[in-house]
Scaffold this active site. Structure first.
Site, PDB file in Angstrom:
ATOM      1  N   ASP A 243       0.832  -1.202   0.000  1.00 52.25           N
ATOM      2  CA  ASP A 243       0.000   0.000   0.000  1.00 52.25           C
ATOM      3  C   ASP A 243       0.874   1.262   0.000  1.00 52.25           C
ATOM      4  OD1 ASP A 243      -2.336   1.470   0.121  1.00 52.25           O
ATOM      5  OD2 ASP A 243      -3.100   0.494   1.920  1.00 52.25           O
TER       6      ASP A 243
ATOM      7  N   ASP B  15     -10.770   1.790  -3.437  1.00 52.45           N
ATOM      8  CA  ASP B  15     -11.400   1.327  -2.200  1.00 52.45           C
ATOM      9  C   ASP B  15     -12.913   1.311  -2.353  1.00 52.45           C
ATOM     10  OD1 ASP B  15      -9.094   0.874  -0.865  1.00 52.45           O
ATOM     11  OD2 ASP B  15      -9.157   2.666   0.385  1.00 52.45           O
TER      12      ASP B  15
HETATM   13  C1  DGJ Z   1      -5.905   1.654   1.823  1.00 50.70           C
HETATM   14  C2  DGJ Z   1      -6.211   0.461   0.983  1.00 50.70           C
HETATM   15  O1  DGJ Z   1      -6.695   0.856  -0.269  1.00 50.70           O
HETATM   16  C3  DGJ Z   1      -7.208  -0.423   1.718  1.00 50.70           C
HETATM   17  O2  DGJ Z   1      -7.557  -1.516   0.916  1.00 50.70           O
HETATM   18  C4  DGJ Z   1      -6.624  -0.859   3.035  1.00 50.70           C
HETATM   19  O3  DGJ Z   1      -5.545  -1.724   2.811  1.00 50.70           O
HETATM   20  C5  DGJ Z   1      -6.205   0.338   3.849  1.00 50.70           C
HETATM   21  N1  DGJ Z   1      -5.364   1.234   3.104  1.00 50.70           N
HETATM   22  C6  DGJ Z   1      -5.494  -0.089   5.088  1.00 50.70           C
HETATM   23  O4  DGJ Z   1      -5.023   0.957   5.798  1.00 50.70           O
END
Ligand code: DGJ
EC number: 3.2.1.22
Length: 732
Positions: free
Chosen positions: A477, A545
């Site tokens: 990430d 997301d």
């Molecule tokens: C952002 C990501 O896009 C999510 O899927 C998740 O992993 C969160 N960060 C976790 O902090």
């Protein structure tokens, strides 16, 4: 007297075969020919290299020499309007690809043709190299054009070097230039923000410069990705029109200038963004730009994207022809609130659901400042002793005992101010010494231009694998942009943005040297970092997301123009109000995963998911490796439909979704299928039928391919039947 020398499918047509080098350069035509298209360069009496043609290839290469004369568009006062790599400070009157300040302080650059060569790299790939030099300065640029014959894809990049008496400042240093001719140009660009990635906008380009760019440093695609389309003469549709797709292969700041000039031609210049980044080049040093990717189709957007997807699977994305793991992720199921006992239950659920792997997301680490929310702990990659007293190792073991694999989330480029890493290594953090800190998601970015930080990031990953050799997946990430760009280590701050990305690639390269195939998901607070440079190291990316399936139909539609289904991670979550079938059907259009509380599923919902996974395992080769056809768009239709067909045209999967709530909305008309063989005969069966529901599709009927292509098929989508997946199968 004429001489024609052909090397592979790249040919040099030299109209004169004698005389001085100047005269020889005069009419040199250099075409790059792929299966359907040609990009043609021509030199002039002053040794300028211009682009004279980009379009369908001609049977007689000699005729490329006649192209320029056919255009009577008024004055090109300089003779360099169509420059292959436009310079600044000499005669060029438009946006340059390159602008420099020489060692003596002079700001002018002229690049003249020296020679070129073509090399056949393999049966499908060729490399054209054009050498350019400034007659007044010891300054050279080499242009590279790598082309893939079958896919009509070209990558272009440049190498910049000099041997002047001191440093040269590169004020602009683009990867590439293109020059197009048409009656009008239509730019299809994309914008977004968190949970709103890949929103398309199309408009006619007017005179002047339209710039697509990012200055965010990291998570650079948050507002705009480095991909675009330009249609010629009229906006291209799926099936019709001439359209060029462009993409910069760079995970940092980018800049793409599209300029309509006084002759109504379009100049496209793409590269690293020179924003806050003048680059000091030492004598003898080589600056290599990232590659700019393009693919041209004269048969609409569908053909362009199929060619690009094929190229990506064959040549670019890590393990693009390989397999992928279905998974259960715990992010939305638990957020930061979990412990070993809870995770062990989730591991059992992973098995019960029938996916390949459990992916442990954010929140498993840090002790002094435990990672119980996004305020703290980032950077301290030791298991949190309270949540995981027996460490990751015991979870990996438990996963094995359940017959599933185990994967883990990391965000190794970042740090919370509330962390031990921040306390121990303030000099590793990107921030201005004389300004207050400014946070994005309560965090800061580590300085990857610093080799010590590169080692640290590598060690985070390596440490996890060393301690847990059975670790089978990484979600990488990257949630923050860069504010207050400054490196405590770097001598020249202007190099920071560039060296950050180079540092990131150095780490990824090192990881891949040691762990060549372990699947890794490219995530950046959703789709904040999706590009073909990064995807060389990653097997898949996280588009957004936002997993509301209705939103995902639109987003996945737009991403699919540029990226193949095998690379797109789609998870079934609790976003949106749609039934589990709708959510699963949408997620199946790419690489399927789940992020739900399995134990909360009603019995029939669970059974549906289990069956859908069994089905997915049989049809995934068609989705991952097949040709994709977008049949009906969600923006123009009540029913959106997307189809995948295998190379033999014997198997297809069609996804149909109701995207309108209006009265009577549904598939009133048949939907014409694509990619099938008109001569073959097919049956159509409904997949993913919810337990207890009887499909209204008669799977015993046989249709000719011709019928399905010309008349179409009605999936019978309507309210109450708002998502229908069909399997199309050839019969003997
Ligand atoms: C952002 C990501 O896009 C999510 O899927 C998740 O992993 C969160 N960060 C976790 O902090």
């Amino acid at each position: 007297m004429k001489r024609l020398s052909a090397i592979g499918w790249m040919a040099t047509v030299t109209v004169l075969s004698f005389a001085s080098p100047k005269a020889q350069a005069q009419h040199t035509i250099i075409p790059i020919e792929t299966k359907n298209n040609a990009l043609v360069f021509q030199t002039d009496a002053n040794r300028n290299v211009g682009i004279v043609y980009m379009g369908p290839r001609l049977s007689d290469k000699q005729e490329y020499g006649q192209v320029a004369a056919m255009y009577k568009q008024g004055a090109d006062y300089t003779g360099v309007n169509n420059a292959a790599y436009a310079t600044a400070g000499s005669r060029n009157l438009f946006e340059p690809a390159i602008a420099v300040t020489h060692a003596d302080g002079n700001n002018s650059l002229d690049l003249q043709y020296v020679r070129h060569e073509t090399k056949k790299l393999d049966d499908n790939t060729s490399l054209l190299t054009i050498y350019l030099k400034d007659p007044a300065y010891n300054f050279e640029v080499t242009l590279y054009y790598k082309s893939w014959f079958n896919e009509d894809v070209t990558e272009q990049w440049s190498e910049i070097r000099h041997n002047e008496k001191g440093n040269v400042l590169l004020n602009k240093f683009a990867s590439a230039g293109l020059h197009l001719k048409a009656g009008s140009f239509w730019l299809n660009q994309f914008h977004g923000d968190w949970a709103r990635e890949m929103q398309p906008e199309e408009a006619r380009l007017t005179h002047g410069i339209k710039t697509l760019d990012s200055k965010l440093g990291t998570r650079t695609n948050l507002f705009q990705p480095p991909v675009f389309m330009v249609s010629l003469d009229q906006p291209a549709t799926e099936e019709e029109g001439t359209v060029l797709y462009g993409a910069l292969e760079w995970s940092g700041n980018f800049r793409i200038d599209l300029e309509l000039d006084n002759q109504d031609n379009l100049r496209i210049i793409a590269g690293i963004n020179n924003y806050a980044s003048p680059y000091t080049l030492k004598p003898g040093e080589v600056f290599t730009t990232p590659a700019f990717l393009s693919v041209l189709s004269t048969h609409g957007k569908g053909e362009a994207s199929r060619k690009l997807q094929q190229w990506a699977r064959n040549y670019k994305i890590l393990d693009g022809k390989g397999t992928r793991l279905t998974l259960l992720n715990n992010w939305e199921a638990t957020y930061f609130d979990f412990n070993e006992a809870k995770l062990k239950e989730l591991l059992k659920d992973t098995k019960k659901l029938g996916v390949d792997l459990f992916l442990l997301d954010d929140g498993w680490f840090a002790n002094k400042y435990p990672r119980n929310n996004d305020n703290a702990g980032l950077g301290d990659w030791q298991e949190n002793k309270k949540k995981l007293p027996n460490g990751i190792a015991s979870l990996v073991k438990e996963a094995q005992a359940n017959g599933v694999k185990f994967g883990i989330w990391i965000e190794p480029e970042m740090v919370n101010p509330k962390s031990e890493l921040y306390e121990q290594h303030p000099d590793w953090i990107v921030k201005q010494p004389n300004r207050s800190e400014h946070y994005f998601r309560n965090q800061l970015v580590l300085d990857l231009s610093n080799p010590a930080v590169q080692d640290h990031v590598f060690n985070v990953v390596d440490g996890l694998f060393t301690k847990n050799p059975a670790l089978a997946y990484i979600k990488w990430d990257c949630n923050a942009v860069i504010y207050n760009a400054y490196s405590a280590k770097l001598g020249n701050q202007s190099h920071f943005y560039i060296q950050y990305v180079q540092g990131l690639y150095a780490v990824l390269k090192k990881i891949r040297a040691k762990y060549p195939t372990v699947p890794m998901m490219l995530c950046s607070g959703g789709g904040g970092r999706v590009d073909y440079a990064a995807l060389q190291y990653f097997t898949e990316f996280w588009p957004s997301d936002n997993t509301d399936p209705l939103e995902r139909i639109y987003m996945q539609w737009e991403y699919s123009y540029f990226y193949p289904a095998i690379s797109m991670s789609n998870h079934v979550t609790d976003w949106g109000k749609q039934p589990i079938k709708f959510r699963t059907d949408v997620a199946m259009m790419g690489k399927l995963g789940f992020d739900i509380v399995v134990s909360d599923l009603k019995e029939k919902d669970l059974r549906f998911c289990q069956d859908a996974l069994t089905t997915y395992n049989t049809v995934k080769p068609i989705i991952w490796q097949g040709d994709q056809y977008r049949l009906q768009g969600p923006r123009e239709n009540a029913v959106a439909a997307v189809m995948y067909v295998n190379a033999a045209k014997t198997n297809g999967i069609v996804f149909n979704y109701l995207v309108s709530n209006r009265y009577d909305a549904g598939s009133l008309l048949p939907i014409r299928l694509k990619g099938l063989d008109p001569q073959k005969r097919y049956t159509i069966r409904e997949l993913n039928v919810y337990p207890g529901v009887t499909s209204t599709i008669d799977s015993s009927k046989v249709y000719t391919g011709e019928f399905l292509l010309k008349v179409g098929f009605n999936p019978e989508v309507k309210s109450g039947r708002n998502s229908v997946v069909l399997e199309v199968k050839a019969v003997n």
